[in-house]
Design a protein around this motif. Structure first.
Motif, PDB file in Angstrom:
ATOM      1  N   MET A   1       0.852  -1.174   0.000  1.00  0.00           N
ATOM      2  CA  MET A   1       0.000   0.000   0.000  1.00  0.00           C
ATOM      3  C   MET A   1       0.894   1.233   0.000  1.00  0.00           C
ATOM      4  N   SER A   2       0.826   1.997  -1.050  1.00  0.00           N
ATOM      5  CA  SER A   2       1.657   3.200  -1.149  1.00  0.00           C
ATOM      6  C   SER A   2       0.777   4.435  -1.353  1.00  0.00           C
ATOM      7  N   TYR A   3      -0.282   4.518  -0.587  1.00  0.00           N
ATOM      8  CA  TYR A   3      -1.177   5.666  -0.669  1.00  0.00           C
ATOM      9  C   TYR A   3      -1.660   6.007   0.734  1.00  0.00           C
ATOM     10  N   THR A   4      -2.275   7.172   0.859  1.00  0.00           N
ATOM     11  CA  THR A   4      -2.777   7.605   2.159  1.00  0.00           C
ATOM     12  C   THR A   4      -4.300   7.584   2.154  1.00  0.00           C
ATOM     13  N   TYR A   5      -4.851   7.416   3.334  1.00  0.00           N
ATOM     14  CA  TYR A   5      -6.305   7.444   3.479  1.00  0.00           C
ATOM     15  C   TYR A   5      -6.774   8.887   3.631  1.00  0.00           C
ATOM     16  N   PRO A   6      -7.859   9.252   2.941  1.00  0.00           N
ATOM     17  CA  PRO A   6      -8.404  10.596   3.134  1.00  0.00           C
ATOM     18  C   PRO A   6      -9.124  10.686   4.485  1.00  0.00           C
ATOM     19  N   ILE A   7      -8.605  11.507   5.369  1.00  0.00           N
ATOM     20  CA  ILE A   7      -9.209  11.714   6.683  1.00  0.00           C
ATOM     21  C   ILE A   7      -9.260  13.203   6.998  1.00  0.00           C
ATOM     22  N   ASP A   8     -10.101  13.554   7.941  1.00  0.00           N
ATOM     23  CA  ASP A   8     -10.269  14.948   8.350  1.00  0.00           C
ATOM     24  C   ASP A   8      -9.727  15.103   9.768  1.00  0.00           C
ATOM     25  N   GLU A   9      -8.429  15.306   9.877  1.00  0.00           N
ATOM     26  CA  GLU A   9      -7.774  15.402  11.184  1.00  0.00           C
ATOM     27  C   GLU A   9      -8.235  16.619  11.987  1.00  0.00           C
ATOM     28  N   MET A  10      -8.713  17.629  11.295  1.00  0.00           N
ATOM     29  CA  MET A  10      -9.127  18.871  11.971  1.00  0.00           C
ATOM     30  C   MET A  10     -10.441  18.687  12.742  1.00  0.00           C
ATOM     31  N   HIS A  11     -11.348  17.868  12.224  1.00  0.00           N
ATOM     32  CA  HIS A  11     -12.690  17.784  12.798  1.00  0.00           C
ATOM     33  C   HIS A  11     -13.028  16.443  13.444  1.00  0.00           C
ATOM     34  N   TRP A  12     -12.235  15.415  13.193  1.00  0.00           N
ATOM     35  CA  TRP A  12     -12.539  14.088  13.730  1.00  0.00           C
ATOM     36  C   TRP A  12     -11.677  13.799  14.954  1.00  0.00           C
ATOM     37  N   SER A  13     -12.266  13.065  15.881  1.00  0.00           N
ATOM     38  CA  SER A  13     -11.508  12.610  17.052  1.00  0.00           C
ATOM     39  C   SER A  13     -10.605  11.445  16.631  1.00  0.00           C
ATOM     40  N   LYS A  14      -9.696  11.072  17.512  1.00  0.00           N
ATOM     41  CA  LYS A  14      -8.810   9.939  17.235  1.00  0.00           C
ATOM     42  C   LYS A  14      -9.633   8.670  16.982  1.00  0.00           C
ATOM     43  N   ILE A  17     -11.194   8.803  13.515  1.00  0.00           N
ATOM     44  CA  ILE A  17     -10.185   8.529  12.488  1.00  0.00           C
ATOM     45  C   ILE A  17      -9.927   7.028  12.397  1.00  0.00           C
ATOM     46  N   ILE A  18      -9.815   6.376  13.535  1.00  0.00           N
ATOM     47  CA  ILE A  18      -9.596   4.928  13.554  1.00  0.00           C
ATOM     48  C   ILE A  18     -10.763   4.200  12.896  1.00  0.00           C
ATOM     49  N   ASP A  19     -11.989   4.625  13.180  1.00  0.00           N
ATOM     50  CA  ASP A  19     -13.170   3.978  12.601  1.00  0.00           C
ATOM     51  C   ASP A  19     -13.261   4.186  11.086  1.00  0.00           C
ATOM     52  N   VAL A  20     -12.903   5.373  10.616  1.00  0.00           N
ATOM     53  CA  VAL A  20     -12.924   5.640   9.172  1.00  0.00           C
ATOM     54  C   VAL A  20     -11.832   4.826   8.470  1.00  0.00           C
ATOM     55  N   VAL A  21     -10.651   4.781   9.054  1.00  0.00           N
ATOM     56  CA  VAL A  21      -9.559   3.980   8.487  1.00  0.00           C
ATOM     57  C   VAL A  21      -9.951   2.502   8.463  1.00  0.00           C
ATOM     58  N   GLU A  39     -19.741  -7.425   8.564  1.00  0.00           N
ATOM     59  CA  GLU A  39     -18.629  -6.607   9.074  1.00  0.00           C
ATOM     60  C   GLU A  39     -18.505  -5.312   8.270  1.00  0.00           C
ATOM     61  N   LEU A  40     -18.589  -5.435   6.939  1.00  0.00           N
ATOM     62  CA  LEU A  40     -18.478  -4.259   6.080  1.00  0.00           C
ATOM     63  C   LEU A  40     -19.634  -3.299   6.331  1.00  0.00           C
ATOM     64  N   MET A  41     -20.842  -3.819   6.456  1.00  0.00           N
ATOM     65  CA  MET A  41     -21.999  -2.950   6.677  1.00  0.00           C
ATOM     66  C   MET A  41     -21.941  -2.270   8.051  1.00  0.00           C
ATOM     67  N   LEU A  42     -21.418  -2.969   9.063  1.00  0.00           N
ATOM     68  CA  LEU A  42     -21.254  -2.362  10.380  1.00  0.00           C
ATOM     69  C   LEU A  42     -20.246  -1.214  10.314  1.00  0.00           C
ATOM     70  N   ALA A  43     -19.143  -1.438   9.614  1.00  0.00           N
ATOM     71  CA  ALA A  43     -18.126  -0.389   9.447  1.00  0.00           C
ATOM     72  C   ALA A  43     -18.691   0.782   8.644  1.00  0.00           C
ATOM     73  N   TYR A  44     -19.514   0.483   7.631  1.00  0.00           N
ATOM     74  CA  TYR A  44     -20.124   1.548   6.820  1.00  0.00           C
ATOM     75  C   TYR A  44     -21.108   2.367   7.662  1.00  0.00           C
ATOM     76  N   THR A  45     -21.867   1.691   8.497  1.00  0.00           N
ATOM     77  CA  THR A  45     -22.809   2.393   9.374  1.00  0.00           C
ATOM     78  C   THR A  45     -22.060   3.370  10.283  1.00  0.00           C
ATOM     79  N   ARG A  46     -20.945   2.922  10.835  1.00  0.00           N
ATOM     80  CA  ARG A  46     -20.131   3.807  11.684  1.00  0.00           C
ATOM     81  C   ARG A  46     -19.544   4.952  10.856  1.00  0.00           C
ATOM     82  N   PHE A  47     -19.080   4.652   9.652  1.00  0.00           N
ATOM     83  CA  PHE A  47     -18.551   5.677   8.749  1.00  0.00           C
ATOM     84  C   PHE A  47     -19.610   6.758   8.504  1.00  0.00           C
ATOM     85  N   LYS A  48     -20.863   6.337   8.284  1.00  0.00           N
ATOM     86  CA  LYS A  48     -21.943   7.289   8.010  1.00  0.00           C
ATOM     87  C   LYS A  48     -22.300   8.119   9.245  1.00  0.00           C
TER      88      LYS A  48
END
Length: 90
Positions: A1-14, A17-21, A39-48
């Motif tokens: 993996m040679s890319y970064t995950y798009p995250i919002d460090e300014m507005h999200w808590s630690k 960020i962990i849940d989005v990653v 598992e994927l749908m649970l993670a998506y629900t948290r993402f939303k």
């Protein structure tokens, strides 16, 4: 993996960020080896919960797809069409 995950460090808590990653990681797994649909749908629900705006979701997932080649939208769409306990394999 040679890319970064798009995250919002300014507005999200630690924790957020962990849940989005975690969600991005599960999308990767769906493409690379398959993942349990629930598992994927649970993670998506948290993402939303963290990213309730559809436009922000499109922006973040678009950046993720551009970086990785993996589509959050397609993975979640396939998961929604499957039954509980099925495996998402892209």
């Amino acid at each position: 993996m040679s890319y970064t995950y798009p995250i919002d460090e300014m507005h999200w808590s630690k924790e957020e960020i962990i849940d989005v990653v975690n969600f991005y990681s599960m999308v990767e797994q769906a493409y690379e080896k398959g993942i349990d649909r629930d598992e994927l749908m649970l993670a998506y629900t948290r993402f939303k919960q963290i990213v309730p705006s559809k436009s922000e979701e499109k922006t973040l997932c678009g950046q993720f797809e551009k970086e990785s080649g993996y589509s959050c939208y397609r993975a979640v769409k396939q998961a929604k069409g499957l039954s509980k306990g099925d495996k998402v394999k892209m």
